[in-house]
Motif scaffolding. Structure first.
Motif, PDB file in Angstrom:
ATOM      1  N   SER A   1      67.000  17.148  57.691  1.00 51.33           N
ATOM      2  CA  SER A   1      67.916  16.067  57.311  1.00 51.33           C
ATOM      3  C   SER A   1      68.184  16.029  55.815  1.00 51.33           C
ATOM      4  O   SER A   1      68.933  15.170  55.347  1.00 51.33           O
ATOM      5  CB  SER A   1      67.359  14.713  57.773  1.00 51.33           C
ATOM      6  OG  SER A   1      66.121  14.437  57.133  1.00 51.33           O
TER       7      SER A   1
ATOM      8  N   ASN B   1      74.844  18.785  56.774  1.00 50.52           N
ATOM      9  CA  ASN B   1      75.641  17.812  56.019  1.00 50.52           C
ATOM     10  C   ASN B   1      76.298  18.569  54.877  1.00 50.52           C
ATOM     11  O   ASN B   1      75.600  19.196  54.079  1.00 50.52           O
ATOM     12  CB  ASN B   1      74.769  16.694  55.434  1.00 50.52           C
ATOM     13  CG  ASN B   1      74.202  15.765  56.495  1.00 50.52           C
ATOM     14  OD1 ASN B   1      74.434  15.930  57.676  1.00 50.52           O
ATOM     15  ND2 ASN B   1      73.450  14.767  56.055  1.00 50.52           N
TER      16      ASN B   1
ATOM     17  N   GLU C   1      66.030  11.089  66.190  1.00 45.36           N
ATOM     18  CA  GLU C   1      65.523  10.508  64.949  1.00 45.36           C
ATOM     19  C   GLU C   1      64.551  11.436  64.248  1.00 45.36           C
ATOM     20  O   GLU C   1      63.828  12.198  64.886  1.00 45.36           O
ATOM     21  CB  GLU C   1      64.816   9.176  65.231  1.00 45.36           C
ATOM     22  CG  GLU C   1      65.732   8.080  65.740  1.00 45.36           C
ATOM     23  CD  GLU C   1      65.049   6.736  65.796  1.00 45.36           C
ATOM     24  OE1 GLU C   1      64.716   6.194  64.728  1.00 45.36           O
ATOM     25  OE2 GLU C   1      64.847   6.234  66.906  1.00 45.36           O
TER      26      GLU C   1
ATOM     27  N   SER D   1      66.263   9.097  59.385  1.00 43.60           N
ATOM     28  CA  SER D   1      67.650   9.488  59.628  1.00 43.60           C
ATOM     29  C   SER D   1      67.864   9.622  61.122  1.00 43.60           C
ATOM     30  O   SER D   1      66.934   9.871  61.883  1.00 43.60           O
ATOM     31  CB  SER D   1      67.954  10.822  58.946  1.00 43.60           C
ATOM     32  OG  SER D   1      67.736  10.756  57.552  1.00 43.60           O
TER      33      SER D   1
ATOM     34  N   TRP E   1      73.366  14.198  59.968  1.00 46.08           N
ATOM     35  CA  TRP E   1      72.246  13.269  59.797  1.00 46.08           C
ATOM     36  C   TRP E   1      72.688  12.048  59.005  1.00 46.08           C
ATOM     37  O   TRP E   1      73.229  12.182  57.892  1.00 46.08           O
ATOM     38  CB  TRP E   1      71.088  13.956  59.083  1.00 46.08           C
ATOM     39  CG  TRP E   1      70.364  14.927  59.967  1.00 46.08           C
ATOM     40  CD1 TRP E   1      70.402  16.289  59.916  1.00 46.08           C
ATOM     41  CD2 TRP E   1      69.490  14.605  61.058  1.00 46.08           C
ATOM     42  NE1 TRP E   1      69.628  16.844  60.884  1.00 46.08           N
ATOM     43  CE2 TRP E   1      69.043  15.829  61.617  1.00 46.08           C
ATOM     44  CE3 TRP E   1      69.044  13.410  61.625  1.00 46.08           C
ATOM     45  CZ2 TRP E   1      68.168  15.885  62.700  1.00 46.08           C
ATOM     46  CZ3 TRP E   1      68.182  13.467  62.706  1.00 46.08           C
ATOM     47  CH2 TRP E   1      67.746  14.689  63.231  1.00 46.08           C
TER      48      TRP E   1
ATOM     49  N   VAL F   1      71.436   8.773  57.171  1.00 45.66           N
ATOM     50  CA  VAL F   1      70.241   8.122  56.632  1.00 45.66           C
ATOM     51  C   VAL F   1      70.279   6.642  56.962  1.00 45.66           C
ATOM     52  O   VAL F   1      71.328   5.988  56.863  1.00 45.66           O
ATOM     53  CB  VAL F   1      70.156   8.339  55.106  1.00 45.66           C
ATOM     54  CG1 VAL F   1      68.941   7.610  54.532  1.00 45.66           C
ATOM     55  CG2 VAL F   1      70.074   9.830  54.784  1.00 45.66           C
ATOM     56  N   GLN F   2      69.130   6.102  57.353  1.00 48.40           N
ATOM     57  CA  GLN F   2      69.028   4.700  57.744  1.00 48.40           C
ATOM     58  C   GLN F   2      68.347   3.887  56.644  1.00 48.40           C
ATOM     59  O   GLN F   2      67.636   4.421  55.778  1.00 48.40           O
ATOM     60  CB  GLN F   2      68.243   4.573  59.047  1.00 48.40           C
ATOM     61  CG  GLN F   2      68.874   5.318  60.211  1.00 48.40           C
ATOM     62  CD  GLN F   2      70.237   4.773  60.578  1.00 48.40           C
ATOM     63  OE1 GLN F   2      70.348   3.710  61.181  1.00 48.40           O
ATOM     64  NE2 GLN F   2      71.295   5.504  60.224  1.00 48.40           N
TER      65      GLN F   2
END
Length: 629
Positions: free
Chosen positions: A320, A381, A521, A528, A619, A621-622
């Protein structure tokens, strides 16, 4: 004491291999039979058919063959370092696979020209290559000879003309003679602990199968023996060691002591599997199976590929994050090949599961919309950008190799077994088989992977009792399968559902796979999420507007943890396989939070792969919630 123990273990493994080989000669044991055999022919329709035809028209047939052959001519044999000699073989084996899938007169004439042109450069001693005489066996010379042999053997498989096989024999004999005159060692030739050079094991085993000449079996066994010496790559004794941790980090990344080179390592294991088929030595099969599992568990990312700057690096845990030179297409193709080899050998569904993920994501994602180019690297990404030319050849290694992966799958989609038929992959098309002596046709009608509905129909000359095995993908948790409307129960994800009965002409099999949006996840190095639908990863793409590509978005999940996906119209003018709308909650700076917003997602292979090189993102990101920890 630890060093002595390590050396002792290595010697014991080598001794075990030697002793096992002594009792595994083909005159004492029959060669291993594969669990499945490829279809006699496959005619695909829809999306995959278009991609394959584009690859033939715009990459394989568009190639300047004379330019591929030029380095081999006597006046051009001045090389001391580079790898021009691989390009002919990579391109040719791609073209040969394309011809096996769809025999075509134009393509056949191109294959004929390519072989006759190459053989015109073969010298009386059997050498085909471009290295200066004083530098033979160095750097990439043996690697290039390997690809020439693979091409000549592929041509022999198609045509059965003896002179193609004879020429491959001469290349092998010349190599063995030159090695014996030098020092008899192959693992000290070139870089990467001899893996590039000793991957010649594969065509040497194939030559033995074609000729029965024990000289080639002896050479193959000697290669494997040398692997287990201190200077070798120790591919068997280290089969249970993480592929990124087998040797200390070298001072020079691209060097003789580098033991983590992904592509070359997998090529060696392909050869080892061919040697297992000849000898039945269980140590060989176990090593390949163990390494395959290790690569899957520690390196292969959500798109089905891996490696950074062409080396294994424990990348699955870091996928990620931004990674330099990620997912070389040659690595992608070479991961697909042992997946296919192990599927062919065992028939086990897990190998098809992995190959399918790689095929629809990393492989198709590295091919541009019209097949003329293949990306050298493809991030998860970022952007899809063309790779640079190599060795003054007008293309790079991945452009030569990409179609080898594309045409690796079609004839394995529907196969035969000793007791019937096995469906490994799903695609709209017609597959002709020889099943237990009878001609059988299996037709699939589907728009998979856009839909999980697959209708299959059998055409056979007379009623017959046999088994039909159908892969139930590991990701399909809620699957329905029926024959002529009669439900088949006890389906296990990640295995083959076997139906044994008396089949008649026109019998229909219906399969409904679970295509709900799944959240994947990762918590390292930051929390992510990614989204998959069936075997396909979905991605955000700046082309579709909406929140900024860098916006923090939290997916709206249902009670079972899935994300709802609704089909979206394609207004871009670009060819996109899958396009959906999904609900996300954007990052909010207010106490009450923000309402959900609709976000467009497309399949990973289409992301950033349009008329402009837009930025895309797999991915997401959280947010970090310290109060919740």
């Amino acid at each position: 004491m630890r060093k002595l123990t390590a050396i002792t273990c290595t010697l014991l493994v080598a001794l075990f291999i030697f002793c096992a080989d002594a009792f595994a000669q083909p005159n004492k044991l029959q060669p291993v039979s594969d669990a499945i055999s490829p279809a006699l022919s496959a005619q695909l329709n829809d999306y995959l058919a278009k991609r394959m035809q584009e690859s033939v028209d715009n990459r394989i047939l568009a190639q300047d063959i004379d330019r591929l052959i030029a380095p081999f001519k006597t006046e051009n044999r001045t090389e001391t370092r580079q790898w021009q000699s691989e390009f002919w073989g990579k391109w040719f084996t791609s073209a040969a696979l394309a011809y096996q899938y769809h025999p075509d007169k134009k393509l056949k004439s191109v294959l004929d020209k390519a072989v006759t042109g190459l053989l015109a450069t073969q010298t009386p001693d059997g050498y085909i290559g471009n290295y200066a005489e004083a530098h033979r066996l160095e750097e990439w010379d043996i690697w290039g000879r390997k690809y020439c042999m693979l091409g000549l053997l592929a041509y022999y498989d198609i045509t059965k003309v003896k002179w193609s096989l004879t020429s491959a024999v001469k290349v092998a004999d010349n190599l063995i003679s030159e090695l014996n005159k030098k020092d008899g060692l192959i693992v000290n030739k070139g870089n990467y602990r001899g893996m590039a050079a000793s991957s010649v094991l594969e065509p040497i085993c194939l030559l033995y199968n074609c000729t029965g000449n024990k000289k080639y079996l002896d050479f193959a066994l000697e290669i494997v023996r040398q692997w287990e010496t201190p200077e070798g790559p120790q591919l068997i004794s280290k089969a249970n060691v993480n592929v990124s941790e087998r040797f200390p980090r070298p001072k020079n990344w691209y060097s003789p002591e580098q033991g983590q080179k992904a592509y070359e390592m997998m090529s060696c294991y392909e050869g080892l599997l061919e040697l297992y088929r000849i000898t039945r030595n269980p140590a060989y099969k176990k090593a390949v199976e163990d390494v395959w599992a290790n690569i899957r568990d520690t390196e292969i990312n959500i798109a089905g590929s891996g490696a950074s700057t062409e080396m294994w690096f424990g990348g699955k845990a870091l996928q990620s994050t931004p990674i330099n030179h990620y997912q070389e297409t040659c690595v992608t193709v070479t991961w697909l090949k042992p997946c296919g080899q192990l599927l062919r050998l065992t028939g086990q569904a897990k190998y098809a599961d992995e190959a399918e993920r790689t095929y629809y994501n990393a492989l198709l994602g590295s091919m541009n919309g019209h097949g003329a180019n293949w990306a050298k690297y493809t991030p998860l990404n970022g952007q899809r950008l063309a790779g640079s030319e190599q060795c003054g050849m007008g293309l790079n290694c991945c452009e030569a190799s990409g179609p080898r992966g594309l045409f690796n799958i079609p004839l394995q989609m529907v196969t035969t077994t000793k007791v019937g038929v096995q469906v490994n992959y799903f695609a709209d098309g017609t597959f002709k088989l020889k099943c237990m002596g009878d001609d059988v046709t299996l037709t699939q009608r589907t728009i998979y992977p856009r839909s999980g509905s697959i209708e299959m129909e059998l055409t056979l000359p007379k009623p017959a009792v046999f088994e039909v095995a159908i892969r139930i993908p590991a990701w399909s948790k809620n699957t329905k399968l029926s024959v002529n409307g009669e439900a088949i129960t006890n389906l296990q994800p990640g295995s083959n559902a076997t139906i044994k009965r008396k089949w008649s002409n026109g019998y229909k099999i219906s399969l409904e796979l679970d295509m709900r949006g799944r959240l994947i996840e990762t918590l390292t190095p930051a929390h992510s999420i990614a989204i998959m639908r069936g075997p396909v990863i979905l991605a955000r793409d700046a082309r579709f507007g909406g929140p900024s590509i860098e916006a923090v978005l939290k997916p709206v999940k249902d009670a079972n943890g899935y994300i709802a996906l609704s089909e979206a119209p394609n207004t871009t003018g670009d060819d996109i396989l899958m396009l959906y709308k999904a609900s996300f909650i954007p990052e909010s700076y207010t106490e009450n939070g923000a309402p959900p917003v609709s976000v467009t997602l497309c399949d990973y292979a289409s992301a950033g792969n349009g008329s402009v090189n837009s930025f895309y993102k797999v991915w997401l990101v959280q947010l970090v919630y310290p109060s919740a920890e």
